[in-house]
Scaffold this active site. Sequence first.
Site, short mmCIF file in Angstrom:
data_model
loop_
_atom_site.label_atom_id
_atom_site.label_comp_id
_atom_site.label_asym_id
_atom_site.label_seq_id
_atom_site.Cartn_x
_atom_site.Cartn_y
_atom_site.Cartn_z
N THR A 87 -17.78 -20.74 -52.62
CA THR A 87 -17.76 -21.03 -54.05
C THR A 87 -17.51 -19.82 -54.95
O THR A 87 -17.60 -19.93 -56.17
CB THR A 87 -19.08 -21.70 -54.48
OG1 THR A 87 -20.17 -20.83 -54.16
CG2 THR A 87 -19.26 -23.04 -53.79
N TYR B 57 -9.41 -20.97 -55.00
CA TYR B 57 -10.57 -21.81 -54.73
C TYR B 57 -10.19 -23.29 -54.78
O TYR B 57 -10.49 -24.06 -53.86
CB TYR B 57 -11.69 -21.51 -55.74
CG TYR B 57 -12.81 -22.52 -55.72
CD1 TYR B 57 -13.66 -22.62 -54.62
CD2 TYR B 57 -13.03 -23.38 -56.80
CE1 TYR B 57 -14.69 -23.56 -54.59
CE2 TYR B 57 -14.06 -24.31 -56.79
CZ TYR B 57 -14.88 -24.40 -55.68
OH TYR B 57 -15.89 -25.32 -55.65
#
Length: 287
Positions: free
Chosen positions: A60, A123
Site C-alpha cells: 500500500t 499502485y
Amino acid sequence: MKILLFGTTGQVAREVQRRAGSHEIEALGRDVADFTDPAACAALVEKTDADAVINAVAYTAVDKAESEEALATTVNGETPGAIARAAAERGLPLVHISTDYVFDGTGETPFATDHPTGPLGAYGRSKLVGEEAVRAAGGPHAILRTSWVVSAHGNNFVKTMLRLGGERDKLTIVADQVGGPTCAADIAEACLSIAAHLAEDPGKSGSYHFSGGPDVSWADFAREIFAQSGTDCAVEDIPTSAYPTPAQRPLNSRMDNSATEATFGIARPDWRVGLNEILSELGALKA
C-alpha cells in the site's frame, strides 16, 4: 464458518479478527504467508480446511510503488491471482480487497462498478493486475474496492492528523481530492458478510464498491477529526498541485456503493460514526 485470512497486522486484518463473531478465523501473517512467493501462498489455500478465503494483504505504499512496481505487482497482482486459482480449484469463495486507485480519478460522479479502469500510477496498476487475475480464476469471488481506510491501528490519516494537529496551530490540507473515508471495522464486517453470502450463493460473484459516506475532501475530513477530538488546529485548503508527491493522486475517489447494498444488504456506512469510535478507542474523543 471457518475463514482463511491472509493478513494479521494490517488495518482490515486486525478488524476481521476482532469482529469474527461466530466465524473461526485462521489468520496468516508474513511469517507464514510470504506474498512475494505466489506459489507458497497458493499452497496454503490448497491445504486449508477453511470454508472461505479473505485476502487483506496488500502493498500500500503508493509513492514507493513508483520505484518498486515489480514488487508491488507481485504482492498486489500475482500472489492474489495464485490464491484465487487455488481457491477456485476447490470452490472456495474468495473476498479480495481492492481500491479506487484502479480508476483515473476524473469527473465528479461516483464510479460505478463497471466503469472503465485507468490507473494513474504503479499502485493502481498493480491492484488492477490482481483484480483481473481474481476474475480470470473463475471461482466464486468478490472484489471489494474501498478507499481512504482508517482505524485506530497502523498508519493512517486520522492518526496523522491527531499527531500533527497536536503540534501545530494550522495545517494546510488538500481540498480538491474528494472521496469516502472508510473505517477498517466496517470493511471487515462487510468482508465477513460477503464471504458468507458467497458460500451460500456463488452467483453473487463480481466486483463491488464499499466506501464511507458522505463523500468529503481531505481538508473537510481533517476538520471533522479536529472537531470530534477537540483539537485546536485550523485547516487551510490547498490544491493538489501545492502538495506534489511521486505518485499522482486521483481527484475523484467517489464510488457508487449501490450494488453492494442491493446484492448483500450492506448499507454504506457513515464514516463520521466510525471516526467517533476510532477516536474513542484512541482516547482522543472530545469530552
